[in-house]
Write an enzyme that holds these catalytic residues in place. Structure first.
Site, PDB file in Angstrom:
ATOM      1  N   GLN A  40      -4.883   0.739 -13.595  1.00 44.06           N
ATOM      2  CA  GLN A  40      -4.350  -0.527 -13.081  1.00 44.06           C
ATOM      3  C   GLN A  40      -5.309  -1.138 -12.060  1.00 44.06           C
ATOM      4  O   GLN A  40      -6.263  -1.789 -12.460  1.00 44.06           O
ATOM      5  CB  GLN A  40      -2.932  -0.355 -12.559  1.00 44.06           C
ATOM      6  CG  GLN A  40      -2.010   0.225 -13.649  1.00 44.06           C
ATOM      7  CD  GLN A  40      -0.547  -0.048 -13.459  1.00 44.06           C
ATOM      8  OE1 GLN A  40      -0.091  -0.352 -12.373  1.00 44.06           O
ATOM      9  NE2 GLN A  40       0.220   0.062 -14.529  1.00 44.06           N
ATOM     10  N   GLU A  91      -1.662   3.876 -17.424  1.00 43.49           N
ATOM     11  CA  GLU A  91      -0.297   3.517 -17.037  1.00 43.49           C
ATOM     12  C   GLU A  91       0.094   2.143 -17.584  1.00 43.49           C
ATOM     13  O   GLU A  91      -0.640   1.180 -17.378  1.00 43.49           O
ATOM     14  CB  GLU A  91      -0.189   3.495 -15.499  1.00 43.49           C
ATOM     15  CG  GLU A  91      -0.482   4.857 -14.875  1.00 43.49           C
ATOM     16  CD  GLU A  91      -0.811   4.784 -13.382  1.00 43.49           C
ATOM     17  OE1 GLU A  91      -0.552   3.750 -12.739  1.00 43.49           O
ATOM     18  OE2 GLU A  91      -1.342   5.784 -12.865  1.00 43.49           O
ATOM     19  N   ASP A 127      -8.006  -0.063  -6.485  1.00 44.44           N
ATOM     20  CA  ASP A 127      -7.582   0.596  -5.244  1.00 44.44           C
ATOM     21  C   ASP A 127      -7.028   2.000  -5.501  1.00 44.44           C
ATOM     22  O   ASP A 127      -7.014   2.830  -4.601  1.00 44.44           O
ATOM     23  CB  ASP A 127      -6.493  -0.231  -4.550  1.00 44.44           C
ATOM     24  CG  ASP A 127      -6.907  -1.668  -4.335  1.00 44.44           C
ATOM     25  OD1 ASP A 127      -7.115  -2.059  -3.195  1.00 44.44           O
ATOM     26  OD2 ASP A 127      -7.025  -2.404  -5.335  1.00 44.44           O
ATOM     27  N   PHE A 128      -6.565   2.235  -6.716  1.00 45.57           N
ATOM     28  CA  PHE A 128      -5.932   3.526  -6.993  1.00 45.57           C
ATOM     29  C   PHE A 128      -6.944   4.590  -7.420  1.00 45.57           C
ATOM     30  O   PHE A 128      -6.583   5.734  -7.667  1.00 45.57           O
ATOM     31  CB  PHE A 128      -4.837   3.384  -8.057  1.00 45.57           C
ATOM     32  CG  PHE A 128      -3.902   2.229  -7.801  1.00 45.57           C
ATOM     33  CD1 PHE A 128      -3.632   1.813  -6.498  1.00 45.57           C
ATOM     34  CD2 PHE A 128      -3.302   1.544  -8.845  1.00 45.57           C
ATOM     35  CE1 PHE A 128      -2.786   0.738  -6.249  1.00 45.57           C
ATOM     36  CE2 PHE A 128      -2.453   0.471  -8.603  1.00 45.57           C
ATOM     37  CZ  PHE A 128      -2.196   0.065  -7.312  1.00 45.57           C
ATOM     38  N   GLU A 187      -2.791   9.439 -11.522  1.00 44.82           N
ATOM     39  CA  GLU A 187      -4.205   9.088 -11.688  1.00 44.82           C
ATOM     40  C   GLU A 187      -5.088  10.307 -11.876  1.00 44.82           C
ATOM     41  O   GLU A 187      -6.073  10.271 -12.620  1.00 44.82           O
ATOM     42  CB  GLU A 187      -4.693   8.246 -10.513  1.00 44.82           C
ATOM     43  CG  GLU A 187      -4.098   6.839 -10.464  1.00 44.82           C
ATOM     44  CD  GLU A 187      -2.651   6.812  -9.993  1.00 44.82           C
ATOM     45  OE1 GLU A 187      -2.202   7.799  -9.380  1.00 44.82           O
ATOM     46  OE2 GLU A 187      -1.953   5.812 -10.259  1.00 44.82           O
ATOM     47  N   HIS A 193      -4.282  -3.592  -2.500  1.00 43.60           N
ATOM     48  CA  HIS A 193      -4.344  -4.133  -3.863  1.00 43.60           C
ATOM     49  C   HIS A 193      -5.432  -5.191  -4.012  1.00 43.60           C
ATOM     50  O   HIS A 193      -5.315  -6.070  -4.867  1.00 43.60           O
ATOM     51  CB  HIS A 193      -3.007  -4.757  -4.274  1.00 43.60           C
ATOM     52  CG  HIS A 193      -1.963  -3.765  -4.679  1.00 43.60           C
ATOM     53  ND1 HIS A 193      -1.300  -2.985  -3.784  1.00 43.60           N
ATOM     54  CD2 HIS A 193      -1.471  -3.425  -5.906  1.00 43.60           C
ATOM     55  CE1 HIS A 193      -0.424  -2.215  -4.428  1.00 43.60           C
ATOM     56  NE2 HIS A 193      -0.516  -2.464  -5.712  1.00 43.60           N
TER      57      HIS A 193
END
Ligand SMILES: Cc1ncc(C[n+]2csc(CCOP(=O)(O)OP(=O)(O)O)c2C)c(N)n1
Lengths: 347, 339
Positions: A92, A36, A95-96, A70, A138
């Site tokens: 990114q 991304e 956390d994702f 994701e 985050h």
């Protein structure tokens, strides 16, 4: 190499990782980036700018911008890797990664084994970790979730020299490697959080690769062994400076890779010092420090003169207020106090 | 999109109320930007300038008992739903008096007392959860509705598709509000899907979807009122696609080099504040002075909020260890002298 050599070519971790990716993309055309906001003209070059300049060198066919998906990113990386490519997916923030746990844990990690060793999944997933006043979603440091998964490799570089070398090794590795990097260590911004220590390192012009599974002794000492990663590693080094003035000599080890883990270097140090402190920003319960502590107790019980001390992020979600965040993640003072108490309890 | 805002259905008081709402969000964000640059606010901020008509129009059409979910860009949603300016500002400062006690921060503004769960900074994170909120309202027969805000970027997440489909088949009382501001961070939406209108994607789930001028607060209000009525009456969810634009960068420090200045200017011409003001004043020129007064009142409210936030105490460090669980047992890392 301790990663601390004085030299004229000092790079930040971000710049070192960029170099590693450029060199490996030049060396092997199967390597490509997918994620991304990584290659959009006028965009960010990834959430932390690590990919800036790469589209100009390699074109947008090898720097593939994706939707915010994701599962699609990780899935595409796993599939492409199985079919002979060497993808570097990007999500990114770490956390994702929970958005695509299935692709990582059920697919990437298990394909080789399920296929009787006939399929390989050579991908490198970069995952920025660390609290930076961005709160509960985050700032997590989720590396420990993944050392629980057979089939994955997990590395945590903390200085530019090793970051570059281990990134190159990870890209050449035939298994999925998760590279956890600390946001505050990318450039020089984290300097204050790291106790004012210089976060750049000498990165030689010549090519080199740092293999997975080799720990780095960052500071030699005789009284206590400290094993730490990322920002907390720098805080341990800062604490070690303070403690040295009080006559306590800390040996500080950067494990660099958590899986495979170089236990021999750590055992050898514990054999000499008889005391072990393990420090990480990730939460305490079930953190990688627990695994290391169990191993040391199991295999070096007789070398230990005192209980092992773990200094970790507290078992709470990350709060955003600076006053609260600092109370949660290990501070230089907390580290120094714990080490002092450990050494004072003479046995 | 650039038709005059139709205020014929609004009395002057209501129009002024909506204008106040827009001005509150705009001034708050402009001030936050300055405070951020001055280094007074920790972390990062994602700003809402340009999109005010969406939050204000939607929340004006909700009932007080309704709930909303929000995103990484929640300041506007929070103020519009009724989070106090003091509580929001103090939260951005990370102060004890903030609406989340300094634990949430910019990306997690919220206040259950006004029907707002902490904003969810995981893209599309709210879309799956809101199904459960709607399910609870349905099971409880409460007549409440949940409005779910998200950006167009979120429609590329699996959570969006799973969440909307489930709510559709269960006929849950939900209003989806997709703020299509054309960009997810630096990435233009049309680069990420072959279906540039979100309403077209949602048609596949069998629920009504309407495309609305998101720079027109009255249009947003009306579309929401209709969707809310359908939801509360058992007619299931509706998706409102608000065509809008964020005037600021994605987050602090974004120089917006991936957008053309002409495009920005064209959208700035549709400024929702100016458009409402123009419509109100052209209907009744004597309103101009009253709208000026509204602006002055908002300025005072904002000044008070900043002073309040600045003067508020930092949270006590011990607060970091409370509120993890319902029970008061110590968090595991606090046991056995680990601290
Ligand atoms: C699951 C997940 N992936 C990625 C991100 C990083 N991220 C934060 S905001 C954003 C763009 C979101 O775009 P959109 O949903 O359109 O909302 P907007 O920012 O336009 O309000 C991205 C990619 C995130 N927060 N969560």
């Amino acid at each position: 190499m301790t990663g601390d050599q004085v030299g004229e070519r000092r790079l930040s971790i971000g710049a070192a990782i960029r170099e590693a990716i450029i060199e490996e993309m030049q060396r092997d055309e199967r390597v490509f980036l997918i994620g991304e906001d990584i290659g959009i003209p006028g965009g960010f070059g990834g959430a932390f700018g690590v990919y800036l300049g790469l589209p100009e060198i390699f074109g947008r066919d090898r720097i593939i911008d994706t939707p915010i998906s994701e599962k699609a990113i990780a899935g595409a990386a796993v599939g492409a890797a199985m079919m002979g490519m060497r993808p570097i997916p990007d999500l990114q923030y770490s956390d994702f990664v929970f958005e695509c746990m299935d692709e990582i844990v059920n697919q990437a990690a298990k394909m080789r084994y399920m296929s009787g060793g006939r399929i390989r999944v050579p991908l490198v997933l970069r995952l920025p970790v660390g609290a930076s006043n961005r709160g509960a979603q985050h700032g997590q440091s989720p590396e420990s979730y993944f050392i629980h998964v057979p089939g994955l490799k997990v590395v945590c570089p903390s200085d530019a020299y090793h970051a570059k070398g281990i990134m190159k090794a990870a890209i050449r590795d035939d298994d999925p490697v998760l590279v956890f990097e600390h946001k505050l260590l990318y450039g020089s911004k984290g300097r204050e959080s790291a106790g004012g220590l210089d976060l750049t390192a000498h990165v030689p012009e010549e090519e080199y690769v740092v293999p997975l599974g080799q720990a780095v002794v960052k500071r030699a000492g005789t009284d206590v062994t400290i094993v730490a990663t990322h920002l907390v590693l720098y805080r341990c080094l800062a604490a070690a400076e303070i403690l040295a003035e009080e006559g306590i000599e800390c040996e500080v080890i950067d494990p660099l890779s958590l899986l495979p883990l170089d236990v021999e270097t750590i055992y050898a140090s514990v054999d000499r010092t008889g005391r072990l402190v393990i420090a990480h920003e990730d939460t305490l319960t079930g953190g990688w420090g627990a695994e290391l502590a169990a191993r040391v107790v199991g295999e070096r019980f007789d070398s230990l003169r005192a209980p092992i001390v773990r200094i970790a992020g507290h078992d709470v979600p990350l709060p955003v207020a600076p006053a609260l965040e600092e109370a949660v993640i290990p501070s230089i003072d907390r580290i120094a106090d714990q080490v002092r108490a450990l050494v004072a309890a003479r046995r | 999109m650039n038709e005059p805002v139709d205020v014929s259905g609004l009395d002057a008081d209501h129009a002024r109320l909506l204008y106040r709402g827009l001005v509150r969000l705009r001034r708050f964000e402009d001030r936050v930007y300055q405070l951020f640059l001055k280094g007074e606010l920790p972390g990062t901020v994602h700003q809402y300038q340009g999109q005010e008509a969406v939050a204000v129009g939607v929340c004006d059409a909700l009932e007080p008992g309704d709930w909303i979910t929000s995103t990484h860009r929640p300041h506007g949603h929070a103020l519009a739903k009724g989070v106090s300016m003091r509580g929001a500002m103090a939260e951005l400062y990370g102060k004890a008096t903030g609406c989340c006690g300094g634990k949430g921060g910019s990306m997690h503004l919220g206040d259950p007392d006004v029907g707002m769960v902490p904003a969810i900074a995981i893209v599309a994170g709210g879309v799956s959860i809101v199904s459960g909120m709607g399910l609870a309202f349905k099971l409880q027969g409460s007549g409440q509705v949940a409005a779910c805000f998200f950006g167009e970027g979120a429609t590329n997440e699996g959570a969006f598709h799973e969440g909307v489909n489930f709510a559709a088949v269960q006929r849950l009382p939900i209003v989806y509000v997709c703020e299509n501001n054309l960009y997810g961070a630096s990435t233009a939406y049309h680069l990420t899907t072959l279906v540039p209108d979100v309403v077209d994607r949602v048609a596949a789930y069998g629920i009504p979807a309407v495309s609305v001028d998101g720079m027109d607060v009255v249009a947003m209000r009306e579309a929401t009122a209709e969707a809310r009525e359908r939801a509360a009456g058992g007619g299931g969810p509706t998706l409102i696609e608000a065509k809008t634009y964020r005037f600021a960068g994605h987050s602090r420090g974004d120089a917006r080099k991936y957008r053309e200045r002409e495009e920005e200017d064209a959208w700035r011409d549709l400024d929702p504040l100016t458009r409402l003001r123009d419509a109100v004043v052209s209907r009744d020129p004597s309103e101009a002075g009253r709208l000026d007064a509204v602006e002055a009142e908002v300025e005072a409210e904002l000044e008070d909020a900043v002073t309040f936030a600045r003067e508020s105490p930092e949270p006590d460090a011990a607060e970091a260890f409370t509120g993890v669980y319902a029970d008061a047992f110590p968090v595991p890392s606090m046991r056995g002298g680990i601290l």
